[in-house]
Each structure stands twice: as C-alpha cells, then as structure tokens.
Design an enzyme around this catalytic site. Structure first.
Site, PDB file in Angstrom:
ATOM      1  N   SER A   1      56.610  48.879  86.660  1.00 13.66           N
ATOM      2  CA  SER A   1      55.237  48.382  86.786  1.00 13.66           C
ATOM      3  C   SER A   1      55.241  47.028  87.485  1.00 13.66           C
ATOM      4  O   SER A   1      54.358  46.746  88.298  1.00 13.66           O
ATOM      5  CB  SER A   1      54.571  48.296  85.407  1.00 13.66           C
ATOM      6  OG  SER A   1      55.301  47.459  84.544  1.00 13.66           O
TER       7      SER A   1
ATOM      8  N   ASP B   1      61.084  45.990  70.363  1.00 14.14           N
ATOM      9  CA  ASP B   1      60.674  47.014  69.421  1.00 14.14           C
ATOM     10  C   ASP B   1      60.273  48.226  70.262  1.00 14.14           C
ATOM     11  O   ASP B   1      59.116  48.426  70.580  1.00 14.14           O
ATOM     12  CB  ASP B   1      59.487  46.448  68.625  1.00 14.14           C
ATOM     13  CG  ASP B   1      59.212  47.249  67.374  1.00 14.14           C
ATOM     14  OD1 ASP B   1      59.901  48.257  67.157  1.00 14.14           O
ATOM     15  OD2 ASP B   1      58.318  46.853  66.629  1.00 14.14           O
ATOM     16  N   ARG B   2      61.284  49.017  70.638  1.00 13.01           N
ATOM     17  CA  ARG B   2      61.032  50.036  71.642  1.00 13.01           C
ATOM     18  C   ARG B   2      61.319  51.465  71.159  1.00 13.01           C
ATOM     19  O   ARG B   2      61.234  52.406  71.934  1.00 13.01           O
ATOM     20  CB  ARG B   2      61.873  49.735  72.883  1.00 13.01           C
ATOM     21  CG  ARG B   2      61.609  48.361  73.480  1.00 13.01           C
ATOM     22  CD  ARG B   2      62.522  48.101  74.666  1.00 13.01           C
ATOM     23  NE  ARG B   2      62.171  48.906  75.797  1.00 13.01           N
ATOM     24  CZ  ARG B   2      62.988  49.189  76.818  1.00 13.01           C
ATOM     25  NH1 ARG B   2      64.229  48.711  76.811  1.00 13.01           N
ATOM     26  NH2 ARG B   2      62.593  49.927  77.822  1.00 13.01           N
TER      27      ARG B   2
ATOM     28  N   THR C   1      71.369  41.420  94.514  1.00 13.03           N
ATOM     29  CA  THR C   1      70.763  40.149  94.082  1.00 13.03           C
ATOM     30  C   THR C   1      71.799  39.348  93.317  1.00 13.03           C
ATOM     31  O   THR C   1      72.811  39.876  92.867  1.00 13.03           O
ATOM     32  CB  THR C   1      69.526  40.403  93.208  1.00 13.03           C
ATOM     33  OG1 THR C   1      69.917  41.190  92.086  1.00 13.03           O
ATOM     34  CG2 THR C   1      68.454  41.150  94.000  1.00 13.03           C
ATOM     35  N   ARG C   2      71.494  38.040  93.137  1.00 14.55           N
ATOM     36  CA  ARG C   2      72.560  37.154  92.666  1.00 14.55           C
ATOM     37  C   ARG C   2      72.271  36.565  91.286  1.00 14.55           C
ATOM     38  O   ARG C   2      71.135  36.456  90.866  1.00 14.55           O
ATOM     39  CB  ARG C   2      72.738  36.026  93.682  1.00 14.55           C
ATOM     40  CG  ARG C   2      72.931  36.525  95.110  1.00 14.55           C
ATOM     41  CD  ARG C   2      74.143  37.444  95.232  1.00 14.55           C
ATOM     42  NE  ARG C   2      75.374  36.741  94.976  1.00 14.55           N
ATOM     43  CZ  ARG C   2      76.034  36.036  95.878  1.00 14.55           C
ATOM     44  NH1 ARG C   2      75.564  35.952  97.112  1.00 14.55           N
ATOM     45  NH2 ARG C   2      77.145  35.419  95.566  1.00 14.55           N
TER      46      ARG C   2
ATOM     47  N   GLU D   1      70.159  29.923  93.636  1.00 12.50           N
ATOM     48  CA  GLU D   1      70.520  29.232  94.864  1.00 12.50           C
ATOM     49  C   GLU D   1      71.314  30.127  95.814  1.00 12.50           C
ATOM     50  O   GLU D   1      71.431  29.825  97.010  1.00 12.50           O
ATOM     51  CB  GLU D   1      71.370  27.989  94.585  1.00 12.50           C
ATOM     52  CG  GLU D   1      70.826  27.098  93.509  1.00 12.50           C
ATOM     53  CD  GLU D   1      71.218  27.604  92.139  1.00 12.50           C
ATOM     54  OE1 GLU D   1      70.279  27.961  91.381  1.00 12.50           O
ATOM     55  OE2 GLU D   1      72.400  27.669  91.836  1.00 12.50           O
TER      56      GLU D   1
ATOM     57  N   GLY E   1      60.531  38.777  85.241  1.00 12.02           N
ATOM     58  CA  GLY E   1      59.998  39.568  86.343  1.00 12.02           C
ATOM     59  C   GLY E   1      60.315  39.053  87.736  1.00 12.02           C
ATOM     60  O   GLY E   1      59.820  39.607  88.721  1.00 12.02           O
TER      61      GLY E   1
ATOM     62  N   ASP F   1      62.180  41.700  89.706  1.00 12.95           N
ATOM     63  CA  ASP F   1      61.296  42.805  90.096  1.00 12.95           C
ATOM     64  C   ASP F   1      60.359  42.392  91.227  1.00 12.95           C
ATOM     65  O   ASP F   1      60.029  43.216  92.090  1.00 12.95           O
ATOM     66  CB  ASP F   1      60.471  43.278  88.894  1.00 12.95           C
ATOM     67  CG  ASP F   1      61.349  43.719  87.732  1.00 12.95           C
ATOM     68  OD1 ASP F   1      62.439  44.269  87.980  1.00 12.95           O
ATOM     69  OD2 ASP F   1      60.961  43.502  86.575  1.00 12.95           O
TER      70      ASP F   1
ATOM     71  N   ASP G   1      54.836  38.436  83.557  1.00  9.97           N
ATOM     72  CA  ASP G   1      55.892  39.296  84.079  1.00  9.97           C
ATOM     73  C   ASP G   1      55.690  39.680  85.536  1.00  9.97           C
ATOM     74  O   ASP G   1      56.602  40.230  86.157  1.00  9.97           O
ATOM     75  CB  ASP G   1      56.005  40.571  83.238  1.00  9.97           C
ATOM     76  CG  ASP G   1      56.446  40.244  81.829  1.00  9.97           C
ATOM     77  OD1 ASP G   1      55.597  39.807  81.043  1.00  9.97           O
ATOM     78  OD2 ASP G   1      57.642  40.398  81.542  1.00  9.97           O
TER      79      ASP G   1
END
Lengths: 313, 313, 313, 313, 313, 313
Positions: free
Chosen positions: A37, A104-105, A226-227, A231, A257, A260, A296
């Site tokens: 999302s 809480d998933r 991605t790092r 920097e 986020g 993303d 997010d």
C-alpha cells in the site's frame, strides 16, 4: 489501463505522540501502512494510476484502512469478509527508541486470500504488478496466491516487480530463502536491501557483486539494491550496466515507509519511461520527501519530488 | 489484609475523539477497562485496599495496562508471559453512535491462566473476592480456574461476589446459563442486570420476583439487580428484606464502566460495614460520578462520591 | 454504471474546537463540505456508486479537498486549474453561537466551469444527477452550465434531482426565484426546505399545499419538503400521494450537513428501488446519524443507518 | 525487602507544547518530577522494588502526583495533610529557550516533614536509601529529618546514597556547603556534578582530583562525578580505583531528569551486584534513554536500556 | 510618545502540525504574521512602545488578527471596513518541505487604504516609522499611501526605516525596482537582504560593495544587509563605517519571521540609543530567539534576548 | 476618557479537557479569570473602553496574564514586581463534577498593592470604577486600598460599582459582613447575588425585599440582585422602581464567569445610557453568550450579544 497493481496487507499503526512512549501515552496517532500500500500511495502521489488489492473485514476498522488509501488517490479492490482481523501495530516513531514495536498480526483477514478473491483481470490489464516478500510470508495460501499472481502477470506481459522486504516477513533466513526461491524466477524487477542480501543470501561482500549474483541466479532483467545507511548510494543493475545514485539530504522526521517510497518512486519513473538511472533518482528523491513526513506514506505531489530532485529544496 | 481481590482481563480500549468516528479518526484516546479492573479501581478510589490479578504479555502494551491500574491505586499481581496478546477494542464513546465497537480479543494472554499462575494466598487473605462472568467465559481453562478461585475463597471465608455481566461474555443464552450454573452455587453476593435476568434466566416479569428466584435457586446471601434504565431504582435482596435505591441525576459523558462503578461502590460500602441499603446508595452514587467522566473507570475520591450521595452536588 | 453524479463546489471549512471562538482559537479543525459533495458522501457511505464533478486549483488545498471526498469512497472527476481559489469558511460548530460564519468564496475556481470542463458522458451514464441551487448561484457561467447538465441528463433519461438550498445561494429572494424559474422545469425530483418555500415562493401556509403548488408549477414527478424544526415530519409528494415521515431522535453534535445527509439517504433509497415513503425514511435515518457526527458529512455504513431506522439505537 | 527507598518532593511541572512559550500557550502538558521521585521511577523501570516517601496535601493535585509515580511502578508512602501545597513549576522543555522556569514552591507540604511522618521501618528494611540535596535544602525541619534518616539507615546497614543536586537547592554556595557538611559524613555513595564541585567546593581543577578530595574529606566509599557536557565521560572512584565511562549517543528531546535517570541506573546496577564500572554503564545507558523521552522520568523497560547499552540501538 | 509606528498587512497563517502536510492535516495551527506586525511585536516584546496601523474587515477573523497583536503588547490603530478580506495563507512550517505555501491574498481589506484611513498624527508623534516593500506592492493605492506616509514622517523628523522584503512583494524584479525607486529616496534606514540586492539591484558581487552602492544611490543614513545563510554575519553601513555582526547559534524550530525579528531588534536598539553595531547585535540575538519559537513572531522578554546576546544561553 | 476602570486580581486557571479529571489529566487548558478582569473583558468586547489595574510579578506567567487580557482589547495598567506570585487554580469545567477546585492563591503579588501602586488619575478620569468583594478580601492592605479607590472615585464623580462576590472572598459570613460594612456606604451601584444576600446579610425572604433593605442600609442609587438559578429573573432596583428581566436560554458549556459577564453587560448598558431595565437585558444577554463559551470570559462582539437579545439566535 492501470499503471501499477499491488497486492498485500495494510496495517493500522498506532503511535504515541513524539517523545512519549506506549507505556504512558494517553492518545495514539493512527496511520495505515504496508509495503504494497505504501508503494501504491507513492505511485499515485506521483500522478500515476495505482491500485491496491486486498482482503479486509467488513468493520469500521476495515473501512478506516481503505479510506486512508483512497484519500491518497489509490484505487482499491477489496474483498470484504466476516472473518479475520485488521492487523494492528503499536510503534514508536522517530529517534533512538524506535525499537519498540508491538505487532498484532495473527489471524488477519488477508491470510486467507485465494486467487479467486482477486480480480485477475486487473492484474492482466496493468503495466506493472508489485508484491513484496511480506505478502507470501503471511500464509501458505498467500504464497500460492502470489505464485498465481506472478504467473498471470507473466502471461499477460505485465512487468513483475518484487521487493524482498525480509524484515517484514518475520521468517528465519533459511525459510525466507526457500520462499524467495519459489518466487524469484518469475520476477522481472527485483528490489532488495543490502541487509536482506546478507542475511538471506549470504552475499555480504560487495553490493554490486551481490546484485550481479542475484540477477544471474534468478534471471531478473533489473536488480536494485537499497542500502543500510541513508548516505550510501542506491545501486541498480540492468544487463551489464551498473548505476549508483546518491541520496538527497533531508531532515528525518519518521523513518517508516522510506524504503517503500523509494520503490514507488523508482517504479513510477520506469512506468513513465525513465531509464534505470533516472528512475533510481526519482526513487531516492521520493524517499527523501517521505523522510520529512510523519506517517507511513509520502504525501504531496510530483512537484514536491521534483523540487528535491532538481535541488531546489 | 487486602479488602478486595479481583481476577480478570483488562482491555486497551481505543476511542476516537467525541464526535468523530473510527472510519476517519486520526487519533485515538486510550483507556484501560474490564469488569474486574474497573471494580478494583472504584474500590481503590473509595479508599480501600484493592488488588487485581491477571496474566499479561511482557510488552509495552502489557506495561501500559498495568501502569494504568496502578495509577488509580490498585495493587497488581500479574504473571508476565511471552505468549498471548493484550485484548484491544476500538469503540465510539457517548451518544447514539455507541453501537460501533470493533473488539479484538482472540488469543489474549489471560485465556491460559491456571490456578498456579495466581497467588492464591492473596485470595485467602482478602475480605472479598470479585469475578464477573466475563472471566470464565474467555476459555474452559479460565472457567476451571474461576471454580478453583471460588472454592479457595469459600474455604478461607473470603466473601465471594459475582457479577453476571452477560453482555461481556459473548455467549449464547443457553451456554451462558450452563456457565452460571457451574459457578453460582459457590457465590455469596450475586449482582445481575435486569437484562441478563431476562436473556439468560427468562425472568422477565417483576425484577424483585426475579431476584428472589435467583437467590433461592443458587442460595446466595445477597442478590443485587441493576436496571436497564438509569432512572429506575436498583434492587437489593437479603434474606426476606427488599431494598430499592433510586439513581442520582448527573450528566452522562461516557456510559462505559458505569455498571462496574456501581459494583465497586456497593462492595466498598459492604466492606466498610454498611448495611445493604447504605451500600446500594454508595454504589449508585459512585456510578453517578462515573457517568460524568470519560473513560472506563471512576476517578476522584471518596469525597466526590459523598458529595453526590449527600446531595451537595 | 454510476448510481449518482453530483456537480458542485466543496468548501474547506475551518472550525475552532467546541466551546472556543474564532477570535481566540489557536487551532482550527478542517472539514470539507458542500451540498453536492455532502450528498455524494452520504450516497457512497450507504454503499452506492457516487461521483462528484468539480473544478479545483492544482494546489495542496485542492488536493486536500479531493482527498477528503475520496476517503469517503466518492469517485471524483476534477478539472485542475491554475487560476481561482478553494473556497474557505471559518465557522463555529454546535450550539447557540453558530451564527458566526466568515465565508471567503470570491474567485473560486468552480465559478468558471463550463460544460466542456465536465465529463458529460458520466452524466449520461448515471442513473441520477444531483445539483443544488448553490451551484448555479455561483456565477452566470455556472447557471448556464447547470442548464446544460440538466438538458444532457434529460436526454439520457438520467433522473434529475435538485435541492433549492436557498440559504446557500446568497441571493435575494427575487433573484433566486428567477434562477429557480430557469431550472426547475427540467427537474424530476425537487427537494426544498419549508423555509425556502416561504422566503422565495411566498408559500407560507400549509407545507403540503406548498408542495402541491410547486409540483404543479414545475411539473416535477416528486417533491420533498424538509422542515424548519427537527421534530416535524418530512413531507413527500408523488402524484396525488402524500407521505409524512417523522424524525428519529439522536443527540445533536453538529448541525452542519444534516439536510444534505437526508438528501443523500433519500436518493439512495430511490436508487435502490424504495418507494417514496421508504426512501424518506432512509433519508431521515441518515440525517439522524449525521447529527451525532462532527463535520459536514455522514460517516459510517449502511448498517449504522439501518440501526437507527430499525429502532435498534 | 525494598531495594531502594527515596525521600523527597515531587513537583507538578507544566510545560507549553514544544515550540510555544509560557506567554502564549493555551495548553500545558503536566509531568511530575523531583530528584528522588525520578530516581525511584528509573529504578522501578529497571525492574527493582523502589519506594518514595513524602508528604502531600489531600487534594486532587496531591493524588495527581502520587498516581503518576504509582503508574511507573513505584510504591508510595505518603502522609496526607490538610496544610501546605503541591509545588508547581512552569517550564519550557527542549532547546535554547529552556531558561524560562517559573517555580512556585513556597509553603509546600513537604517542608514540615518530621521523622514521625515517615515509616522508618521502610528505611531500615531497604537495601539502599537515596536523598538529594534538594530535600534538606527545603527547610530546617527537613534538614534535621534528613540527618535522622541517614542515621537510621546507617544503624540498619542500609546503604546511604546522596546526590548534591546543588542546582535544585536554591541556596548560595556557602550555605549549601554548610548543609552538605552537616550530612556528607553520614553518606556511603556520593554523587556530585562537576558544576557542583566547582561552585560549592571550589574544586575546579581536574575532576578526578576533585573526586579524590571529596572522597577523602567525607570518607565516602564511592564517589561519582557527572559532567557538564554529555560527551564527557562520567567518573567513578572507589578506593584507589578510577573508572571513566563514556556516554551513549541518542537524540535529545528533553533534558529534564537525565541526571536523575543516570543515578537511578547506577544505583540499580549496584543493587543487582554490578561493579562500579558496570553500574556506571547502566547509569549512562539509562540517561541516554531518558534523553529521548519528553517528561521528567525514564519510561520503558530494562530491555530498552540494555538495547542502548549493548549497542543494538 | 510612540517609539515605533508600523503600517502594513497581517495575514492569518494556517499550518499543519509538524510532520503533517496540508493534504492530510485534520487540524491547522493559526498564527498571525506580516513584516510590519512582526517588527512591531518584536519591538514591543523588547519593552518599547510599538503601534501597528492597518485596515481590517469587521469580522471575527479581523478581531482574531488584532487580538493576536494586542496580546503581544502592540497598540493597534485599525480602520474597520465592511469590504475586503483578511488574507490567509496555508503554510508548512519547519524542515525541507517548507516550500508548500498556498497564499490567498486577493481583495484584502488593506489594499484600499488611503492616507485618510490612517491616523497621521501617530506617524508624526512617533520616533520611527517602519514599512516594508510588501505594503506598497499590494496596490497602487497603497504605494501612494506609502509615499504620503514617508513624506509626513520626513516633515515631522520621524526616522523612516524601510525593509525591501522583495520575497513578500510578489513582483517581477523590474517592477519591484520601479517601486523601490519611487520610495527609497525618502528613507533614512534601509534594510535589505543579500538575495534582494542581487535579484532586484543586480548587486551580486561583494555585499559590502552592494551596501555602499545602495547607500549612495538613495542617500540613506544607514544600510543594513541581512544574509542568505544564518552563519554569515549581518552587515551594517553608516557613513564610511562598516560593521559585521555574526549570528548566535540556536535550534531552528520555525524559520518564519526570523528576518522580521532581526529588524525589530535592530530598530529597538537604535531607539534605545545603541550605536549601529550594538543595534545589529540586538537584532541578531532577537532573531536567534525567534528561531526557537513556532509562529511568526518572537515571544518572551528583553531578558531572553539578553541571555542569548550575553552568551548565557 | 476611559469608560470603565477595574482593579483586582486575575488568576491563571488550569482545567483538564472536558470529561477528564485533575487526577489523570495529561494536559491542562489555561484561561485567565478574575471578577474584575472578567468584567473588563465583557465591557471591552461590547465595544467600550475598559481598563484593568493590578500588580503582577515580572515573570513569563505575569506576562501570560496581561497578554490574555490585552488580547480581548482591555487596556492594562500593571505594576511589575519581583516579589509575590501569580495565583493559580486547578479547576474542572462543566457538569456535575465542577466541585473540584484546587486554588493556590497565597502570597499573590496583588496582596501588597497600595494606592501608590495605582494610577489614581485613571480612576478619576473614568466614568465608572468597578471592584468586587474578592479584591478587598485578599489582605488588609487591599481593603484599605479599596477604600481609597472608592473615595478618590467619589470625589471625581466617577460612578462606583461594587459586586459582593462573597463566594470569591473565602471569608466567614461575619467577617465578610464587616468588610462590606466598611465599603458599601461609598458605593453607587451594588450588585449582589441572592445567595450572598442570604449568607452574609440574612436576607433570605423575598429578593426584592432584600434589595430594598440593602439599598436603604447603604444608600446605593442602584441595587442589582442576580439569582441562584439561571431560569429566575434578575432584579434591579432604582429609587422606588423594580425591574425583573428573565434569562435567555442558551446551551451551558462552562459556568465560569457567567455572573461577571452579566455585570460587564449591565455596566456597559448603563455607560451607553441605557435605563436600568435595558441595561439588565444587556447583562443577561451577555451572560447567555458567555455560557456557550469555554473559559472565564465572554468572546465575540456586541453583534453576538444583540443577536441573543433580539431573539435572533
């Protein structure tokens, strides 16, 4: 025609006001977040046509989630169900006490999603399909559904983008590796964080080397790495080409986020016809904007991203 | 020596600011509530020594719950566990849209509580033990634990008070009836709402008649019947005596926990040596104070209750 | 196929927290409201497919407006422009000091809307078109555009619903009368408040009489008359039939948008196939829900409205 | 057996939201703080059994203070009185305008505390007693009471820890020196800030030298010197041993109570059996956590401190 | 006798809470700002007698503006009118997303201000008159009124101070240059930002050189040049003397109004008899205080500024 | 020429958000209130020239108080002092729990005010002087100062208005009676609440009778009696004339300052030349507006009061 279709879970994330903690907070700010999302919101914010497919309980909380995404201009295709929950997470935002995160998933509605729940026509009609590792890791059902999604997209010439997001899978490295092995052969664009490459694929030497290794193993057209640290430049590999794009400096108000937002920016660039380097730049500029915003998802417009990208900010 | 020991679950209840709804709220106020914890808070607020026993996960949310109760002066005896959740509930407060309540109580830590988890010495040493129907309804384990608690209290001459709270059990009438049948023979003080008497025990004629019927069936020393509507008098039966105590008029800001505040006030009166009528009056005055306060529990002091009771407010 | 298409302006309404006034407020709550957007939100909340067409400046404020409506599930068709403003209004909410309302509506982007700006296909494909008097009163351009909209809808057999909303026109009675005379012959469903009938049409005797008079004059299939006071029944006339539907009692937290919620509820009922009386009932139940919610629009679900309608609340 | 008993005053501190000032703030955030209560909260947060003894007026404000400390798990032993006030202080938090602090501490209830007001058994049964210079500086009565407390603790082999907190005494250097001279001979663990050593004891050369000088003069087993600047290492002296422990880097959200959090962390370490160096490390890690939290006290758990200490944050 | 009279517009500025954006904010903080009102507030905060003259609509918003300035101790001389608006502006505060600013300043009441609207006696009696370029840029009427103001002040030996504030004029460089050319010959003290000197006067070489050039061209007694970057020293020129005063380091919470706070501080110093260098120092210290405060104006007292100036902060 | 001069104390009143209590509130709303400042604000809000004279400590809190009054348009004449406090009060607002009020008024700066501290010229130049019983009750010094104020006003033909406000004196009835006896002979307009007449003057029979009795005893030109209950008419006596003015019905949001708003409205009417009955009506309309506003003072404009008075609201 939809530019981007994403399939995944969105969590209601509840955070104490900055500087307070879960133990004593009297109020909690609510934001909706999830890898797919968040990517859809970033893409819609950048002016493209983005959709998010999911399964939600038919409650006020379910409507809370979908309303939040619609507000950002994302089109939503949701199966409403009477069973299962909306995932929630209590999380501190910003600064050194970010470690606290009470998730809480269990028993989320999403975990029972089958291919029949999803409008496969929307996947076929889209230019790009995006899923992260968080989705197939939720249940065996979702893993199989993800396989079907990628197959359907492949047959329809829909570009298949996948972000490992190992940190969001909750899996042990070996289990995650098995999961990725079942999926990545079907992926065109692989996005992976440096930390995931090390933890899951034992690729801890040079990140460019790691990228080549992954590209070869899974035969992806494009690999983006991605790092760990802001920097450091983000890396893109396509064919034999290697691209390195440095970050833009902005104030960090909320790290949630940011990864993303990069993905959404990168995919948007590619959808608009940018080459890999231009798209990486769009990605890091979108991520730089997100860092300054609490919540997010990235909020604003393509002009805001352009202002950062073109150094006017 | 502890005046009152209660055993049960406390839920983190999240509410939109008044006049907003769950669908659009950007922030949620957090309150901790549960039949037994609410009763313990009321009793502590009235100056007595009250304790709450429970089982909680060792997370920031678990600490949030216990800190809230301690703040009100309740002593807490909690088993910390690594499994199970804190129950949450999203709820609108006040007014005609109160119907919305998205509860999320599956797999709560409390459901696995065995007698071994609880400090039975505290039960033996207390003057009164209080449990509501919400606790044994959570799991078969908790039902058995509740039986043990009542037995231990009975052997130690600790007064056993029980509130049916059918609305909080989530059970069908017949199932609830079975549950009550397993427990009520072991109870000294039975508190039941008029609506529960009708729904579960088919006692829908006269409430005094209903009270006598229950007192006889389960051989309770005292039966208290609270009413559907605030304006109606609360009924108490002891032996052949019948007491009717009218409500005090106060502004209704939040209906949550008003019934529990009554129970805490009534038990406090009894613990201080009030006769049944005086204790009922303490109960309705405590409930009248609660109505004016947003949240699940009564806040203030015995002087505030006295001000209402003695008509000075 | 779209159920309802509405065309109009949405205003950003800024209100001090309840009990404060514009003169001293340090913060303002922001809500988006307008007759047509409020009706679209109510219709979408009730589960139908509703769209709102408008013209907005391409700024963060314009995006604020459209995001708010999308959140409620309304589809939006907006022409973005570089000229013109978002209308704003500073308004006290609730209680006896509601009179303060500092509106700032000059030069709004909407005022230059021509038929070419609007997707007329959406109007043709919809089952019902809704406009209020507030829209054509904004400018001569908009009046002509409204005429075209009604003509296009008429040719396409799209039901044309119109709400006088004289209070929102800002016109003198005679000017308003002229405006209505230019439009109402093209309307199928006329909704008018008792106060408008008196102020503009001098129909201050019996409201049923007033309804008949309007129905005859403009040859509308249906006329609905809402009332000055909440306690009075809403009136509907269709052919020779007269329907009176009393209000549902709920707490009044914010009077803004209650009339529009009624209209949305009524039109939704009609769109689902309700007869006029059933649709009026759906309307007053939707309005009753709105009264309890702070803001300009109804929030929740069809189940919430049903709970009020079926007396379960 | 109690691990730590503290005796002192807690102030209700009212702060404008960050970025506003006392002159224009419409709301104030309320926190409870005081050297001894802050130390007790830190110790309880780290999982030990901590108590705070004091004297408070029997008002809603008095209950506000005690409820706040109980919430953090501190046990409280308070004499309620009908005379005297709760001290209040209006204070800006964070950043360069921190200088504004309007204190209002006259006639506080605490100032009349005699040994008879305090449960001396609790002092005898505790492993450690902690008092800061702020307490005896409040009144001659409190100075004498502090002498008695130290004597009682000494006889009972309760470790006596004392923090000079010269900044909180409000005394001139010479007067403060006299006060310390009356007390420090009875102290086992002396904690003093570098600034206090200079202002009161003219020890402005090397801090280690200053520590030795104080250790010798007052014959303390342990001397700890905290530093003016966060970057500088904290110094501990025990016998001939010298320990230097550098700070952990965290974001500074509120400097209030950081020193006290160190003290609580250090004493907790010692109470658990840590050597001086380990305890200093526990102290600076606890202080580093406090810096990130708005309010006077550290909030969280021992795991949060460990995360900082073990570099995982 | 009034120390400082200013004439200009104040805008109601509405900002989302920090970290949110206009697109999604549910509440907006309201502050009142404008070059001349900000300067008047700074001067009054520093203990001098400052007045602000303007024209406002007789609405709650107009009263909101004037009440805000009075609160800071500014005396106000306002013509109330029934036509024209209060200017509003939606603006993000703090950090890298500051670029968003949706201004809404058309048809403001101020634009029709003629000399007859203003109490010219107040200008004659004042020691200093201050206007910025934002005022004459609002309308031709205001440009002429500004000319009259400067003439009246000149005849009365009131010192005439002028701040170019090109960024607030909304004009093209050439148009602004014409405007300045009509006014600056009548000015005694010219304040100009380095960026304005470059954009409008093409003086992009050395700032001291630019200052001399402007001083010669317009025959001003004093020229002050503020800098693009906070770290750079502010420059003052008087006769052949050149002064450079470095900034004080403080945390940046809100950049709004920092330049105006400098001007207020500088003019206050001059009004108290400071030489140019001392007055520049007072200016940069006042600006340094403003940086730490959210809102458009400096809040506090002369002691707060002195604390920064004298390095005690 | 000033219309109204008042002399008295203003208190910083801190209140929990509605529905919370002092014991648990995390934030407090701040309002400034006091009989004389409330009356001055009401008079200024109604468009007259009102001044408030007092003594305040030179702190941020003192500036907070004066800024609040200036915001409402009250001119202030304050002696700044280095000793003494700003009085504070923690108070619940609205509803049945209003009884809680923790006042903290010892050693307030006001208590040492001598005639030399006050600008007696302002008293001589005013049309009306207003003081309440709360001021002379604060200290013997203030009682003597009040005597001097009334004498100075009497010599200058300034109308002397006095409100008993027995509830705000904190005195025993007999002591209050002595205080009033020392002052009331010097008063032209006496305002007294029905409850004060009974408690202090034993005038518990008919309120008109009580008014005549007081008018005769102290030889006041006008006596006004306010009532215990809002529904009862306010009584005015002048010469042999008796006036009764009923209340206007408005929603009660905060009872604080409603009596003072009446006084301000009544005195404003008299200052504008209203007869006693018209002025009483202005008073009750102003009070009716205040009831709807949270805080101690009426906010808005004369048009708001007129809207209530003329039944348009």
């Amino acid at each position: 025609m939809t530019d981007l279709v994403t399939v995944g879970e969105a969590t209601l994330r509840l955070s104490p006001p900055r500087g307070e903690r879960i133990e004593t907070a009297g109020t909690f700010d609510a934001h909706v977040g999830g890898p797919e999302s968040n990517v859809a919101v970033a893409t819609a914010t950048l002016g493209l046509d983005a959709a998010w497919l999911s399964k939600l309980p038919d409650t006020a909380l379910g409507r809370r989630v979908i309303g939040d995404l619609r507000r950002h201009g994302v089109r939503t295709g949701v199966v409403w169900t009477d069973t299962g929950r909306v995932s929630t997470s209590f999380v501190d935002r910003g600064g050194p006490t970010d470690s606290t995160d009470v998730s809480d998933r269990e028993d989320a509605a999403i975990t029972t999603t089958t291919p029949d729940d999803l409008p496969m026509g929307a996947v076929r009609d889209a230019k790009t399909l995006f899923v992260s590792g968080a989705t197939p890791a939720r249940s065996e059902t979702l893993l199989e559904t993800t396989e079907t999604l990628l197959d359907v997209a492949g047959e329809a010439d829909t570009t298949r983008a996948f972000d490992t997001r190992y940190d969001a899978t909750g899996l042990a490295p070996a289990t995650a590796r098995e999961l990725y092995d079942r999926l990545l052969d079907r992926v065109d664009v692989l996005i992976i964080d440096e930390a995931d490459a090390q933890a899951v694929f034992d690729l801890d030497s040079d990140v460019v080397q790691a990228g080549h290794s992954l590209r070869t193993r899974y035969d992806c057209a494009t690999v983006v790495i991605t790092r760990r640290r802001w920097e450091q430049p983000t890396i893109g590999l396509q064919g034999e080409e290697i691209y390195e794009v440095p970050a833009f400096e902005t104030a960090l108000r909320d790290p949630a986020g940011v990864h993303d937002a990069f993905v959404g920016g990168f995919l948007s660039g590619r959808l608009r016809g940018d080459d890999v380097k231009e798209a990486l730049t769009e990605g890091v500029a979108t991520a730089a904007l997100k860092r300054t915003i609490v919540g997010d998802t990235v909020v604003g417009s393509r002009a805001d991203v352009a202002a950062i990208r073109d150094g006017r900010n």
